[in-house]
Design an enzyme around this catalytic site. Sequence first.
Site, short mmCIF file in Angstrom:
data_model
loop_
_atom_site.label_atom_id
_atom_site.label_comp_id
_atom_site.label_asym_id
_atom_site.label_seq_id
_atom_site.Cartn_x
_atom_site.Cartn_y
_atom_site.Cartn_z
N HIS A 121 0.86 -1.19 0.00
CA HIS A 121 0.00 0.00 0.00
C HIS A 121 0.89 1.24 0.00
O HIS A 121 2.13 1.12 -0.08
CB HIS A 121 -0.96 -0.02 1.20
N GLU A 122 0.27 2.40 0.10
CA GLU A 122 1.03 3.65 0.01
C GLU A 122 2.15 3.74 1.05
O GLU A 122 3.16 4.40 0.82
CB GLU A 122 0.10 4.87 0.16
N GLY A 123 1.96 3.10 2.18
CA GLY A 123 3.02 3.08 3.20
C GLY A 123 4.27 2.41 2.65
O GLY A 123 5.38 2.96 2.73
N HIS A 124 4.08 1.22 2.07
CA HIS A 124 5.24 0.52 1.47
C HIS A 124 5.82 1.35 0.33
O HIS A 124 7.05 1.43 0.17
CB HIS A 124 4.81 -0.83 0.88
N GLN B 35 8.52 -3.03 16.42
CA GLN B 35 9.35 -3.78 15.46
C GLN B 35 10.59 -2.98 15.07
O GLN B 35 11.71 -3.49 15.06
CB GLN B 35 8.50 -4.09 14.21
N VAL C 134 2.19 6.38 7.09
CA VAL C 134 1.30 6.94 6.06
C VAL C 134 -0.14 6.65 6.49
O VAL C 134 -0.46 5.52 6.88
CB VAL C 134 1.60 6.34 4.67
N SER D 171 -2.50 -0.12 6.64
CA SER D 171 -2.04 -1.45 7.02
C SER D 171 -2.63 -2.44 6.05
O SER D 171 -3.78 -2.27 5.60
CB SER D 171 -2.53 -1.77 8.44
N SER D 172 -1.88 -3.48 5.75
CA SER D 172 -2.42 -4.53 4.87
C SER D 172 -3.65 -5.15 5.52
O SER D 172 -4.55 -5.63 4.84
CB SER D 172 -1.37 -5.59 4.61
O1 PAF Z 1 6.63 -5.32 8.78
C1 PAF Z 1 6.56 -6.32 8.07
O2 PAF Z 1 5.89 -6.35 7.03
C2 PAF Z 1 7.26 -7.60 8.53
O3 PAF Z 1 7.20 -7.75 9.89
C3 PAF Z 1 8.70 -7.70 8.00
C4 PAF Z 1 9.58 -6.60 8.57
C5 PAF Z 1 8.71 -7.66 6.50
C6 PAF Z 1 9.31 -9.05 8.45
O4 PAF Z 1 8.59 -10.13 7.94
#
Ligand code: PAF
Length: 279
Positions: A34-37, A153, A176, A185-186
């Site tokens: 998504h836009e965050g990625h 994380q 985002v 979020s997915s």
């Molecule tokens: O944030 C995520 O999407 C996952 O936790 C990651 C960092 C890709 C690890 O699988």
Amino acid sequence: MNIIKKASEMQKIALKHIKAGDEIGLVPTMGALHEGHISLIDKSGKNDDITIVSIFVNPTQFGPNEDYLKYPRPIEKDLQICKKHHVDYVFLPSVSEMFPDEHKTFVEVKEMQDILCGAFRKGHFRGVATVVAKLFNISCADRAYFGLKDFQQLKIIERMAKDLNFTTKIVPCPIVREKSGLALSSRNSYLNAKQKSDAVLISKTLREAKEDFKTKSLQIVLSAAVKKLSSIPESKIDYAEIVDFDDLSLANSKTKKASFLAAVWVGKTRLIDNIAMSK
Ligand code: PAF
């Protein structure tokens, strides 16, 4: 754009780029981009000569009753997004490529892995830290991009990178949000329209807590926030905590820079969000 499925091949390619003097950026993902990625991919596009996006739904970070099988996997769409955003390599391994039967090594980031989300998702951060360590080695990345949305994380990966002397620099990137304030979020795809509009109260509560933090006691900020979060229909709060921004320890009256973290179920969907706060 090349799609690479074997870890050894990805590593060989990465080493070749390093020899040629290229700097490599890694965007680790579980897909359902998504836009965050996309903001992470674009940032790597600006900073690095080569951008590698990994797409791997990592089974070791899901508990037995979690959504591993249900997790969205729109791979064709993801590849189109990567292509459009000038990704050089998509690393797309299978589960047996990353975790063959003989795999025995896991990375644990003590204490930090057991609090907040870790208290509710046993083994989650062990799975995250392990796969991220593998991805750092496979990609030979100079920089790796992580969203602040998964704040715990990010902090755990920063700790791991320091403790294990990884040379990969961790680049934190802003959350985002939709116009409504809902953090992308997915897992938002699990929400129906009503739940999605109800969930907006999570980010609104965090913004209000940030204001309150400037003048009110921690206890008052927290209890007001918990009351608001509890009023979301179908909600169940896993936790709502104010922690030290740097080390995730519980904030106290002396804490100047903090982060408010919350994990809230809306129906069957677990949502997390956070906001930085300072006095
Ligand atoms: O944030 C995520 O999407 C996952 O936790 C990651 C960092 C890709 C690890 O699988």
